[in-house]
Design a protein around this motif. Structure first.
Motif, PDB file in Angstrom:
ATOM      1  N   THR A   1       0.876  -1.172   0.000  1.00 37.01           N
ATOM      2  CA  THR A   1       0.000   0.000   0.000  1.00 37.01           C
ATOM      3  C   THR A   1       0.915   1.224   0.000  1.00 37.01           C
ATOM      4  N   THR A   2       0.402   2.340  -0.518  1.00 35.76           N
ATOM      5  CA  THR A   2       1.163   3.594  -0.537  1.00 35.76           C
ATOM      6  C   THR A   2       0.267   4.708  -0.021  1.00 35.76           C
ATOM      7  N   SER A   3       0.848   5.598   0.795  1.00 38.51           N
ATOM      8  CA  SER A   3       0.114   6.814   1.165  1.00 38.51           C
ATOM      9  C   SER A   3       0.907   8.019   0.682  1.00 38.51           C
ATOM     10  N   ASN A   4       0.213   8.960   0.059  1.00 32.42           N
ATOM     11  CA  ASN A   4       0.824  10.220  -0.384  1.00 32.42           C
ATOM     12  C   ASN A   4       0.253  11.330   0.488  1.00 32.42           C
ATOM     13  N   CYS A   5       1.096  11.845   1.353  1.00 34.36           N
ATOM     14  CA  CYS A   5       0.607  12.776   2.379  1.00 34.36           C
ATOM     15  C   CYS A   5       1.124  14.194   2.129  1.00 34.36           C
TER      16      CYS A   5
ATOM     17  N   ASN B   1      -4.401   9.076  -0.614  1.00 34.60           N
ATOM     18  CA  ASN B   1      -3.931  10.438  -0.356  1.00 34.60           C
ATOM     19  C   ASN B   1      -4.367  10.859   1.047  1.00 34.60           C
ATOM     20  N   VAL B   2      -3.438  11.501   1.764  1.00 33.42           N
ATOM     21  CA  VAL B   2      -3.698  11.887   3.161  1.00 33.42           C
ATOM     22  C   VAL B   2      -3.436  13.380   3.308  1.00 33.42           C
ATOM     23  N   GLY B   3      -4.418  14.107   3.823  1.00 35.60           N
ATOM     24  CA  GLY B   3      -4.230  15.549   4.000  1.00 35.60           C
ATOM     25  C   GLY B   3      -5.160  16.082   5.065  1.00 35.60           C
TER      26      GLY B   3
ATOM     27  N   LEU C   1      -2.730   0.356   7.075  1.00 38.90           N
ATOM     28  CA  LEU C   1      -2.152  -0.961   7.401  1.00 38.90           C
ATOM     29  C   LEU C   1      -3.256  -1.937   7.835  1.00 38.90           C
ATOM     30  N   ALA C   2      -4.198  -1.446   8.610  1.00 37.80           N
ATOM     31  CA  ALA C   2      -5.242  -2.335   9.148  1.00 37.80           C
ATOM     32  C   ALA C   2      -6.286  -2.688   8.093  1.00 37.80           C
ATOM     33  N   ARG C   3      -6.680  -1.714   7.280  1.00 40.79           N
ATOM     34  CA  ARG C   3      -7.853  -1.930   6.429  1.00 40.79           C
ATOM     35  C   ARG C   3      -7.648  -1.612   4.949  1.00 40.79           C
ATOM     36  N   GLY C   4      -6.451  -1.130   4.604  1.00 37.07           N
ATOM     37  CA  GLY C   4      -6.201  -0.744   3.210  1.00 37.07           C
ATOM     38  C   GLY C   4      -6.129  -1.969   2.301  1.00 37.07           C
ATOM     39  N   ARG C   5      -6.471  -1.752   1.041  1.00 37.91           N
ATOM     40  CA  ARG C   5      -6.451  -2.858   0.072  1.00 37.91           C
ATOM     41  C   ARG C   5      -5.098  -2.911  -0.622  1.00 37.91           C
ATOM     42  N   PRO C   6      -4.495  -4.106  -0.717  1.00 36.44           N
ATOM     43  CA  PRO C   6      -3.202  -4.211  -1.396  1.00 36.44           C
ATOM     44  C   PRO C   6      -3.262  -3.629  -2.804  1.00 36.44           C
ATOM     45  N   GLY C   7      -2.201  -2.934  -3.181  1.00 32.52           N
ATOM     46  CA  GLY C   7      -2.138  -2.324  -4.507  1.00 32.52           C
ATOM     47  C   GLY C   7      -2.742  -0.935  -4.565  1.00 32.52           C
TER      48      GLY C   7
ATOM     49  N   SER D   1      -2.060   8.143  12.362  1.00 29.55           N
ATOM     50  CA  SER D   1      -3.331   7.384  12.446  1.00 29.55           C
ATOM     51  C   SER D   1      -3.794   6.966  11.050  1.00 29.55           C
ATOM     52  N   ALA D   2      -3.481   7.783  10.046  1.00 33.28           N
ATOM     53  CA  ALA D   2      -3.848   7.410   8.668  1.00 33.28           C
ATOM     54  C   ALA D   2      -3.060   6.173   8.230  1.00 33.28           C
TER      55      ALA D   2
END
Ligand code: NAD
Ligand code: TYD
Length: 358
Positions: free
Chosen positions: A185-189, A252-254, A242-248, A236-237
């Protein structure tokens, strides 16, 4: 169970480790923290964990494949959270080489080590394993004043050596999922702020300079816009992904907090005027406008609706509450600031942990 964090002695990584080990749902899970302790890594951020067996600190480089293999085999983490990076745009302009080495080559090296580890896991551990990549909104480039905020579908248009190196790492992570099936998973913050922020970035620099009666240098006209997020909301994002995100998937986090730099600096001055009034009048007298950063991105803004819709995440802090906490934290932690600035924290590492691993 165990997670492996890279870059957990930096600003966001150390906040993440502290939050993780304090969290009701996560505090029983051990953290192996791999960090090279560059100028930006600071074990004083983690001083409250000294002697805590849930935190295993390892001084080392993500470019060291043998070390990665050994850590993965020994600790068998159920997830790897990748924070380690060179992170400062101005440094990337002066010397891009280290950004390519850590952010691009280092991420590649880590992905290969993690892929080998993941393939060796038995079926159930293999299907629940996750690799989370911590990235930035800067990969999307600069927005026009009235353009809609960045969604996950926005084209990549990185403009600085830093953002180009992060964009490259995002592409590698994506490809390792697409080609090898690695569950990433990737987050772009957007821009973070809060405790333990190294005072080379805008917000902590302005606070520590003001308190030292030094000038407050605003680049160019100061009307560049960033979308500010309090660091514990970023943490927290990441926990939610990690807990509930879907692989792949990319999230975006803001903070829904777009502000021009000038406003940020004036807000900091006003808070300091209230909390630590100066005999010579407002701290805003220290503001100076200096030459602009080359290639300076004009505006970043995050559309965070996907992570809210799919994972139920929203920031807990407003900018007003977060910046007040941050200014107070710096006022209460003059020792931390002095150590970071003097480089004395390296002596502290030597004293506390010796030469390499503790
Ligand atoms: P930071 O510069 O404060 O910390 C980076 C950490 O990585 C340091 O502890 C450093 O010692 C470590 N590190 C550097 N090179 C390493 C290597 N080769 N091997 C092992 N460790 C190494 O950065 P930060 O602000 O905490 O950012 C963390 C992550 O979040 C980065 O990937 C960054 O791109 C991303 N990000 C940051 C922001 C922000 O506003 N700071 C916003 C969005 C995303
Ligand atoms: P920074 O904290 O370096 O984050 P980024 O460049 O990753 O967004 O800078 C935030 C904004 O503040 C950016 O527009 C550059 C500006 N800035 C200044 O005006 N003066 C400074 O001394 C610094 C460090 C940044």
């Amino acid at each position: 169970m165990t997670i492996l964090v890279t870059g957990g002695a930096g600003f966001i990584g150390s906040n993440f480790v502290l939050d993780w080990l304090a969290g009701v749902d996560t505090r029983d899970e051990r953290v192996v923290n791999l960090d090279a302790l560059t100028y930006a890594g600071n074990l004083a951020n983690l001083a409250s964990l000294a002697g805590d067996s849930r935190h295993v600190f390892v001084k080392g480089d993500i470019g060291d494949r043998a070390l990665l293999d050994q850590l993965l085999a020994t600790h068998r983490p159920r997830a790897v959270l990748h924070f380690a990076a060179e992170s400062h745009v101005d440094r990337s302009i002066h010397g891009p080489g280290e950004f390519m080495r850590t952010n691009v080559q280092g991420t590649f090296n880590l992905l290969e080590a993690v892929r080998a580890h993941w393939m060796s896991l038995p079926g159930d551990e293999r299907s629940s394993f996750r690799f989370h990549h911590v990235s930035t909104d800067e990969v999307y480039g600069s927005l026009a004043p009235d353009a809609p905020a960045f969604t996950e579908a926005h084209p990549y248009e990185p403009n600085s050596p830093y953002s180009a190196s992060k964009a490259a790492s995002d592409h590698l992570v994506r490809a390792w999922h697409h080609t090898y099936g690695l569950p990433v998973t990737t987050s772009n913050c957007s821009n973070n702020y809060g405790p333990y922020h190294f005072p080379e970035k805008l917000i902590p620099l302005m606070i520590v300079n003001a308190l030292a009666d030094k000038s407050l240098p605003i680049y160019g006209d100061g009307m560049q816009v960033r979308d500010w997020l309090y660091v514990s909301d970023h943490c927290s994002a990441i926990r939610a992904v990690l807990a509930r995100g879907r692989p792949g998937q990319v999230y975006n986090v803001g903070g829904w907090n777009e502000k021009p730099n000038r406003e940020i600096v004036h807000t900091i001055c006003a808070l300091l005027d209230e909390l630590r009034p100066h005999t010579q009048g407002t701290y805003a007298r220290l503001i100076t406008h200096v030459t602009d950063r080359p290639g300076h991105d004009r505006r970043y803004a995050i559309d965070a609706r996907k992570i809210e819709r799919e994972l139920g995440w929203r920031p807990a802090e407003t900018f007003e509450s977060g910046i007040r906490k941050t200014v107070r934290w710096y006022l209460d932690h003059a020792d931390w600031v002095a150590n970071v600035q003097s480089g004395g924290y390296r002596d502290w590492v030597q004293q506390q942990y010796g030469a390499s691993t503790a």
